[in-house]
Design an enzyme around this catalytic site. Structure first.
Site, PDB file in Angstrom:
ATOM      1  N   LYS A 193       0.844  -1.202   0.000  1.00  0.00           N
ATOM      2  CA  LYS A 193       0.000   0.000   0.000  1.00  0.00           C
ATOM      3  C   LYS A 193       0.880   1.252   0.000  1.00  0.00           C
ATOM      4  O   LYS A 193       0.686   2.158  -0.790  1.00  0.00           O
ATOM      5  CB  LYS A 193      -0.909  -0.036   1.232  1.00  0.00           C
ATOM      6  N   GLU A 240      10.527  -4.584   4.680  1.00  0.00           N
ATOM      7  CA  GLU A 240      10.663  -5.987   4.272  1.00  0.00           C
ATOM      8  C   GLU A 240      10.303  -6.156   2.797  1.00  0.00           C
ATOM      9  O   GLU A 240      11.025  -6.790   2.022  1.00  0.00           O
ATOM     10  CB  GLU A 240       9.719  -6.888   5.101  1.00  0.00           C
ATOM     11  N   GLY A 260      -4.935  -1.717   4.890  1.00  0.00           N
ATOM     12  CA  GLY A 260      -4.113  -2.849   4.427  1.00  0.00           C
ATOM     13  C   GLY A 260      -4.775  -4.193   4.696  1.00  0.00           C
ATOM     14  O   GLY A 260      -4.892  -5.038   3.813  1.00  0.00           O
ATOM     15  N   ARG A 261      -5.252  -4.391   5.942  1.00  0.00           N
ATOM     16  CA  ARG A 261      -5.818  -5.706   6.298  1.00  0.00           C
ATOM     17  C   ARG A 261      -7.213  -5.908   5.719  1.00  0.00           C
ATOM     18  O   ARG A 261      -7.771  -6.997   5.826  1.00  0.00           O
ATOM     19  CB  ARG A 261      -5.814  -5.872   7.816  1.00  0.00           C
ATOM     20  N   GLU A 306      -4.997  -6.541  14.715  1.00  0.00           N
ATOM     21  CA  GLU A 306      -4.469  -5.222  14.347  1.00  0.00           C
ATOM     22  C   GLU A 306      -5.585  -4.170  14.424  1.00  0.00           C
ATOM     23  O   GLU A 306      -5.336  -3.001  14.681  1.00  0.00           O
ATOM     24  CB  GLU A 306      -3.857  -5.257  12.937  1.00  0.00           C
ATOM     25  N   HIS A 325      -5.867 -32.782  17.689  1.00  0.00           N
ATOM     26  CA  HIS A 325      -4.722 -33.582  18.153  1.00  0.00           C
ATOM     27  C   HIS A 325      -3.593 -32.686  18.626  1.00  0.00           C
ATOM     28  O   HIS A 325      -2.456 -33.126  18.729  1.00  0.00           O
ATOM     29  CB  HIS A 325      -4.251 -34.494  17.015  1.00  0.00           C
ATOM     30  N   LYS A 341       9.191  -0.630  14.430  1.00  0.00           N
ATOM     31  CA  LYS A 341       9.819  -0.301  13.136  1.00  0.00           C
ATOM     32  C   LYS A 341      10.895   0.765  13.348  1.00  0.00           C
ATOM     33  O   LYS A 341      11.972   0.713  12.764  1.00  0.00           O
ATOM     34  CB  LYS A 341       8.782   0.245  12.150  1.00  0.00           C
TER      35      LYS A 341
HETATM   36  O1  F6P Z   1       2.553  -4.133   9.876  1.00  0.00           O
HETATM   37  C1  F6P Z   1       1.902  -2.954   9.686  1.00  0.00           C
HETATM   38  C2  F6P Z   1       1.363  -2.746   8.311  1.00  0.00           C
HETATM   39  O2  F6P Z   1       1.258  -1.381   8.142  1.00  0.00           O
HETATM   40  C3  F6P Z   1       0.040  -3.438   8.069  1.00  0.00           C
HETATM   41  O3  F6P Z   1      -1.019  -2.703   8.529  1.00  0.00           O
HETATM   42  C4  F6P Z   1       0.059  -3.587   6.593  1.00  0.00           C
HETATM   43  O4  F6P Z   1      -0.886  -4.520   6.171  1.00  0.00           O
HETATM   44  C5  F6P Z   1       1.479  -4.034   6.372  1.00  0.00           C
HETATM   45  O5  F6P Z   1       2.211  -3.262   7.300  1.00  0.00           O
HETATM   46  C6  F6P Z   1       2.012  -3.869   4.981  1.00  0.00           C
HETATM   47  O6  F6P Z   1       1.969  -2.549   4.547  1.00  0.00           O
HETATM   48  P1  F6P Z   1       2.159  -2.144   3.034  1.00  0.00           P
HETATM   49  O7  F6P Z   1       1.052  -2.747   2.257  1.00  0.00           O
HETATM   50  O8  F6P Z   1       2.134  -0.647   3.021  1.00  0.00           O
HETATM   51  O9  F6P Z   1       3.495  -2.672   2.583  1.00  0.00           O
END
Ligand code: F6P
Length: 557
Positions: free
Chosen positions: A214, A220, A274-275, A361, A392, A517
């Site tokens: 987003k 990462e 995002g979620r 979240e 199990h 972060k």
């Molecule tokens: O971990 C926090 C977060 O901001 C989530 O809310 C989001 O889904 C994820 O990081 C990934 O964010 P992006 O889509 O901006 O890479």
């Protein structure tokens, strides 16, 4: 009457429920379940789904009190404000319109005076066209070969939802047919092991990388995207990026800066959390590449059906509202702080991990939407595994240890039926026997008297006793088609929103992920300067300094 900043726990409806807890503590599900009239009132059907919440530690009176709580929380108004595109995510000054992502083409959903549905459909149409080009082989890679494999790079909301839907469709007969000869993989973790696993067995010549973020700033995802860009360019040369990398983002400027042609970028909007983004290009692009747009469109239609149900059905028959209210009841009044999500379906193995983010979240907050500290806890600890594997593993604790409200999710039809000659039942019946049995085992338990009648030796009776009275609900889907998967997703999304609306929190921001972060940035800088200039460790506490020292000593030796 509560003022706009009053906390929900200060309302008469909340206190009424607090007082009601004692009444419920005197009941046992064993007895509540024998009241067929009560049970009938605690079941409802919608669009092929059957919800049975009769095994909740609740009576019809409890439900009425919860509906009063919904009134006190102004739930109707809050839902309307969401659908009307008001900026209900106040800390980020954004509207919350994931419902627009699956709205029919002719729907009108406005925010800031503008109907967003045409924009949504222009991206969907672009995805349809692009995915057809890739799937038909009319778009080819740098060496002229069709792109049959896709790696979607993204994390959190840019990963978990699409992974859940993909995992579910992987065994749906229609989807299987459409995915023949193609692979879809997901790279989320920055652990280089995840990169190695993802590229293992793939050829850059036939691989398309979809970078999903987003913000297009997530550390990462961006490092993983650069790593795959390197993987492509090392073997195919720099210009290959144009053919082998596309992006999904709200930040098209950064997409271009990364080196991806903006024409190959698929937009979404800041009003999609995002979620809550699996129905945007975040999920629709990778899934359409794998299964074709028409399968994914069915998934969107299933979600849309629940959106309409949620918006327009009276609360006493409204699935997400009832589920949300019952979760509030379990967490805030009965004190059950966890929830187990137990699909009796291997295809739903990634459902609980997705709902963990959607729920935790969204609702793991410490202050009200107006910033007031909350004297009660919000959110619950969500976890789960498909039945019967969970049985199990951790069900021992659920049956005889802590009380954890359980969501049992099952299907009438299997995606992959097997019926062996000579077997008493088919394999799906065997699975579903457990789906039907477990909720009763939890609700009824087993008394010492029953054990005595079975001549169980005295010393084992305490160990073999089950207290029962452990709440659960059962959701029975007709099958697990793309449409049903969309329904399931939307039910849980809206249920989480209902919980947040009642608790009076902002379920659509996530400030709690920021601090870690920032601290990682400080460590990253230190690791860089220690590695490149041998700079001494500075600015960390004793514990972190010791750990970092050990890490650097081993690396640098
Ligand atoms: O971990 C926090 C977060 O901001 C989530 O809310 C989001 O889904 C994820 O990081 C990934 O964010 P992006 O889509 O901006 O890479």
């Amino acid at each position: 009457m509560a003022s706009s900043t009053a906390l929900i726990c200060e309302t008469a409806a909340w206190n009424d429920l607090k007082g009601h807890v004692e009444d419920i503590k005197k009941t046992h599900l064993r007895d509540l379940m024998s009241d067929a009239n009560r049970c009938q009132q605690m079941m409802l059907e919608f669009d092929g789904l059957l919800l049975d919440y009769s095994r909740q530690c609740a009576t019809v009176e409890t439900m009425n009190k919860l509906l009063n709580l919904a009134k006190a929380a102004k739930l109707t108004e809050k839902i309307s404000r969401m659908y009307n595109g008001e900026h209900i995510n106040s800390t980020e000054n954004r509207s919350v319109l994931h419902v627009a992502l699956r709205a029919p083409k002719d729907a009108v959903i406005k925010t800031d005076g503008k109907n967003v549905v045409p924009e949504v459909w222009s991206v969907l149409d672009k995805i349809k066209e692009f995915s057809e080009k890739i799937r038909s082989g009319s778009w080819v890679g740098a060496t002229g070969k069709p792109l049959k494999d896709v790696i979607a790079v993204g994390i959190g909301g840019s990963f978990l939802g699409p992974l859940f839907v993909h995992t579910t469709l992987q065994t749906d007969p229609e989807a299987v047919e459409c995915a023949k000869g193609r692979q879809l993989r997901f790279l989320a973790n920055i652990d280089p092991v995840d990169v190695a696993r993802n590229v293992n067995g793939l050829n850059p010549e036939t691989t398309l990388v979809v970078v999903v973020s987003k913000t297009f700033t997530t550390a990462e995802t961006m490092l993983n995207a650069r790593t795959l860009r390197e993987w492509i360019t090392t073997s195919l040369g720099a210009p290959a990026v144009a053919k082998h990398m596309v992006a999904v983002s709200t930040n098209l400027a950064l997409v271009e800066k990364f080196g991806i042609d903006p024409n190959n970028a698929f937009a979404f909007w800041d009003w999609v959390g995002g979620r809550y983004s699996v129905c945007s290009a975040v999920g629709v692009l990778p899934l359409s590449l794998q299964y074709g747009f028409s399968v994914v469109e069915k998934f969107l239609k299933g979600a849309s059906s629940i959106d309409q149900h949620f918006q327009s059905t009276p609360f006493e028959k409204n699935i997400p509202v009832l589920l949300g209210l019952l979760s509030v009841w379990n967490v805030s009044f009965l004190g059950y702080s966890a929830r187990a999500i137990l699909p009796y379906s291997q295809a739903l193995e990634k459902f609980a991990p997705h709902i963990q983010q959607v729920s935790m979240e969204s609702n793991g907050k410490g202050v009200s939407i107006d910033g007031l500290p909350l004297p009660f806890e919000t959110g619950e600890i969500d976890f789960g595994e498909p039945g019967t594997n969970g049985q199990h593993s951790f069900y021992q604790l659920i049956h005889q240890g802590r009380v954890i409200p359980c969501d049992f999710i099952g299907t009438v039809k299997s995606q992959q039926p097997v019926y062996l000659k000579g077997e008493v039942v088919n394999n799906h019946d065997e699975l579903m026997s457990n789906f039907f049995a477990q909720p009763d085992a939890l609700a009824y338990g087993k008394t010492p008297e029953q054990l005595q009648r079975e001549n169980v030796s005295e010393n084992l009776i305490p160990h073999k006793t089950f207290s029962g009275n452990r709440p659960s609900l059962s959701l029975l889907l007709p099958e697990l088609s793309a449409y049903n998967v969309g329904q399931l997703l939307a039910i849980y999304e809206h249920r989480v929103a209902v919980q947040g609306f009642v608790w009076g929190i902002n379920s659509f921001d996530q400030w709690g992920v920021e601090l870690g972060k920032v601290l990682a940035t400080q460590v990253r800088k230190q690791l860089h300067s220690s590695r490149t200039q041998g700079t001494a460790l500075e600015g960390f506490n004793f514990s972190t300094t010791t750990l970092l020292k050990r890490y650097l000593e081993v690396i640098m030796s």
